[in-house]
Write an enzyme that holds these catalytic residues in place. Structure first.
Site, PDB file in Angstrom:
ATOM      1  N   THR A  33       0.834  -1.207   0.000  1.00 48.69           N
ATOM      2  CA  THR A  33       0.000   0.000   0.000  1.00 48.69           C
ATOM      3  C   THR A  33       0.863   1.249   0.000  1.00 48.69           C
ATOM      4  OG1 THR A  33      -1.701  -1.214   1.235  1.00 48.69           O
ATOM      5  CG2 THR A  33      -1.906   1.174   1.157  1.00 48.69           C
ATOM      6  N   GLN A 252      -1.751 -15.529  -1.848  1.00 51.05           N
ATOM      7  CA  GLN A 252      -2.818 -15.102  -0.950  1.00 51.05           C
ATOM      8  C   GLN A 252      -4.181 -15.112  -1.644  1.00 51.05           C
ATOM      9  OE1 GLN A 252      -1.676 -11.882   1.967  1.00 51.05           O
ATOM     10  NE2 GLN A 252       0.002 -11.594   0.537  1.00 51.05           N
TER      11      GLN A 252
END
Length: 665
Positions: A33, A252
């Protein structure tokens, strides 16, 4: 642009590579991020695009808001006109569709149908459609339609895919009714956007120029229709400039059950051959032990891009693998260890999380936390006794003891479905001035013959349960209710993920009842078991995790492994790591695709832990009242022993023994 100085070399490389397709493989805890917001800020500061020409897509509104705040913190907003378009797929598509209404089937606008609205429409269509509800449950049809839309499949696309012709025709009618109602369901928002871009070149060209740079976070979670949407906006085959930056990690990818397609990230370079790949492999979250163990585990997956996480963090504590005699011991030890760490090592309750594979597993931990008066909270789920199926069964129990309980009667009169609708209940209630609702049900002579037959069947069922209750165990009464009402059969026919979760909760309730019977005094008569159980279950405070418990140290978080995605905690307990439970695969149903998804789920759980990680499993577990011998999860064989400290308490150690101070030392 001092924010560039805070980035490591691969992060900085990703920010500075501004032209053409870019795939950033961001390992767990690798600061994706920070990199992504820095890239958006860099494009603005270098005047490579106007702020409003930059699009960033996230999967949740919360993630979008966080990204907006981070971008604002990096740029001087007074120096530029506008702000980057940051939002979810659905929010962005809705804004575009409302602007381009003339290219849609709607003239004056449209409304959005949520899941309950969609289900109501399906039920109304089914009334006039030759599709048996016993064979095709409304929620099962809803799941089919939503899956078709995830894959961008229209009714005409399904004929060659072996889909039942009746379902295809139902889907066709559903689409007509949806548009006739001037409405869009969630899946149709994206499907319609794809059709508008695909079929109208002028619209496609407009938005290809409007959005000069596209960014997609959590790309491994995209489905087929989302991928097509991005391709139409960016791929050179459709006239796009290919300035598409995707950020994700196939290790993931854990949402296949809701439509996510791992092939989108694995095959990205085939569709965008000029792709530049950058790997973010430095983990900033966890200890070396946790990072190394998780990396060794995930390397057993074949469907992945090669990358190896590493960290400069300290070595940390070994991962503690504990083998217990049963699930009650497992829960007792977890809570005991949380208390020990809080008392002796300065941790707060908010530092802890317990991860499990199914919602039903929360009940054992809820019971112990409540008994020990430890604040706790279920994330992404209801507490056990608030779940619909549990409240339904408790309502049956209450009516068996007291048929004058009109609230419970109303709850179960048409659960499972008996064809006794709202109108019938309202008619019955108009007759209750001189007698109870139960009295009306017993003597419904003023109602039509078909209603009399249905109500008489229900009354006979309750009377049978009432006559048997004083003579049988709670578990036997419970089994009789499930069998004679067809409660489980209806859930199996529904066949949805939600229905399977409800069955797991009902399975756990069987364990609750059996444990209760084992714990009560031997001189308690069978007829007294039901009122005693209801007294215990119903006296739990409305908010059991907070009432009367100290809030000074926050609360322990309980959640499924799927809910843990995107979170992190200093201390994590992963429980129930047994074959058939986690990994949640039956041997005879196993495929390499399924086991790889379960392994990714394990990897996600492990990499949520910052400092300490506990892996728990039980030698025996009670399932539907039957005690089964459990085999440890295969994942233990895939983590090198050097990272694991093993404790075997599976032979003869009772749960109360785990309360010894410092039991792990």
């Amino acid at each position: 642009m001092t924010f560039l100085d805070t980035l490591n070399p691969p992060q900085k490389e990703a920010v500075l590579h501004t032209e053409g397709p870019l795939m950033i493989l961001a390992g767990a805890g690798s600061g994706k991020t920070r990199m992504l917001t820095a890239r958006i800020a860099y494009l603005i500061e270098k005047h490579l695009a106007e702020p409003w020409q930059i699009l960033a897509v996230t999967f949740t509104n919360k993630a979008a808001e966080e990204m907006k705040e981070r971008v604002r913190a990096l740029i001087n907003t007074t120096s530029f006109i506008g702000f980057p378009e940051i939002g979810t797929f659905h929010a962005i598509c809705l804004r575009v569709l409302r602007k381009e209404l003339q290219y849609t089937p709607f003239e004056k606008g449209f409304v959005i149908y949520d899941d309950s609205d969609q289900l109501s429409l399906i039920k109304s269509i089914q009334k006039n459609f030759d599709l048996d509800q016993n064979q095709f449950a409304p929620k099962a049809l809803q799941t089919c339609i939503n899956r078709f839309k995830c894959d961008a499949l229209e009714p005409d696309d399904l004929a060659c895919r072996g889909v039942d012709s009746r379902i295809v025709e139902f889907y066709r009618v559903y689409q007509k009714e949806l548009f006739k109602n001037q409405a869009l369901d969630f899946g149709e928002i994206l499907c319609l956007m794809v059709r508008v871009l695909r079929d109208h070149r002028e619209v496609r060209t407009k938005y290809q120029k409007f959005f000069s740079y596209l960014h997609v976070d959590e790309f491994q979670d995209t489905n087929r229709v989302q991928y097509l949407l991005l391709s139409l906006l960016t791929a050179s085959a459709h006239g796009g400039n290919e300035n598409l930056c995707i950020v994700g990690d196939e290790d993931q990818s854990i949402y296949k059950w809701r439509g996510a397609d791992i092939r989108n990230i694995l095959d990205f370079k085939k569709d965008f051959p000029k792709t530049k790949m950058i790997k973010l492999e430095q983990n900033y979250r966890s200890t070396q032990t946790i990072v190394s163990a998780a990396s060794y585990l995930i390397q057993h997956n074949r469907e992945r891009n090669k990358k190896i996480l590493w960290t400069e963090n300290t070595q940390g504590m070994p991962i503690l693998r504990i083998h217990f005699p049963d699930e009650r011991a497992e829960a007792a030890m977890a809570v005991s260890e949380i208390k020990r760490l809080c008392q002796n090592e300065g941790y707060a309750y908010s530092d802890f999380a317990i991860f499990y594979r199914t919602h039903a597993q929360s009940r054992q931990f809820e019971d112990v936390f409540r008994r020990e008066k430890i604040s706790h909270k279920l994330i992404g789920g209801l507490r056990f006794y608030d779940r619909k199926e549990i409240k339904d069964i408790l309502a049956y129990f209450k009516v068996i003891l007291n048929p004058l309980d009109s609230v419970s009667l109303r709850r179960i009169i048409n659960v499972p479905g008996r064809g006794i609708g709202k109108t019938t209940i309202e008619k019955c209630e108009t007759l209750t001035k001189e007698k109870s609702l139960w009295g009306v049900f017993k003597n419904p002579s003023e109602l039509g013959n078909s209603v009399v037959k249905k109500l008489s069947g229900f009354v006979s069922l309750i009377q049978k349960f009432q006559s048997e209750q004083p003579c049988i165990t709670l578990v036997d009464l419970y089994s009789m209710i499930l069998e004679d009402t067809g409660y489980i059969r209806e859930l199996k026919q529904e066949g949805t993920i939600e229905a399977m979760s409800r069955i797991e909760n009902l399975e756990e309730l069987s364990t609750v009842l059996q444990e209760f019977e084992e714990d009560v005094s031997s001189d308690v008569e069978k007829k007294e078991l039901l009122p005693l159980f209801l007294e215990q279950a119903l006296l739990i405070p409305e908010d059991e995790s907070q009432n009367g418990f100290s809030q000074d140290a926050g609360f322990v978080s309980l959640m499924t492994l799927h809910s843990s995605k995107g979170l992190e905690f200093p201390v994590v307990f992963m429980v129930g790591m047994e074959e058939g439970l986690f990994p949640s695969i039956k041997i005879w149903e196993e495929t390499s695709e399924e086991i790889e998804e379960e392994r990714r789920l394990c990897y996600v759980g492990m990499t949520r832990a910052r400092e300490r990680l506990y892996l728990f499993h039980a030698a025996m577990r009670r399932i539907w009242g039957e005690i089964l011998v459990q085999k440890p999860a295969r994942f233990f064989l895939e983590i090198p022993e050097e990272f694991i400290e093993y404790r075997d308490f599976s032979y003869g150690l009772r749960p109360q023994s785990f309360r010894i101070k410092g039991a792990f030392r």
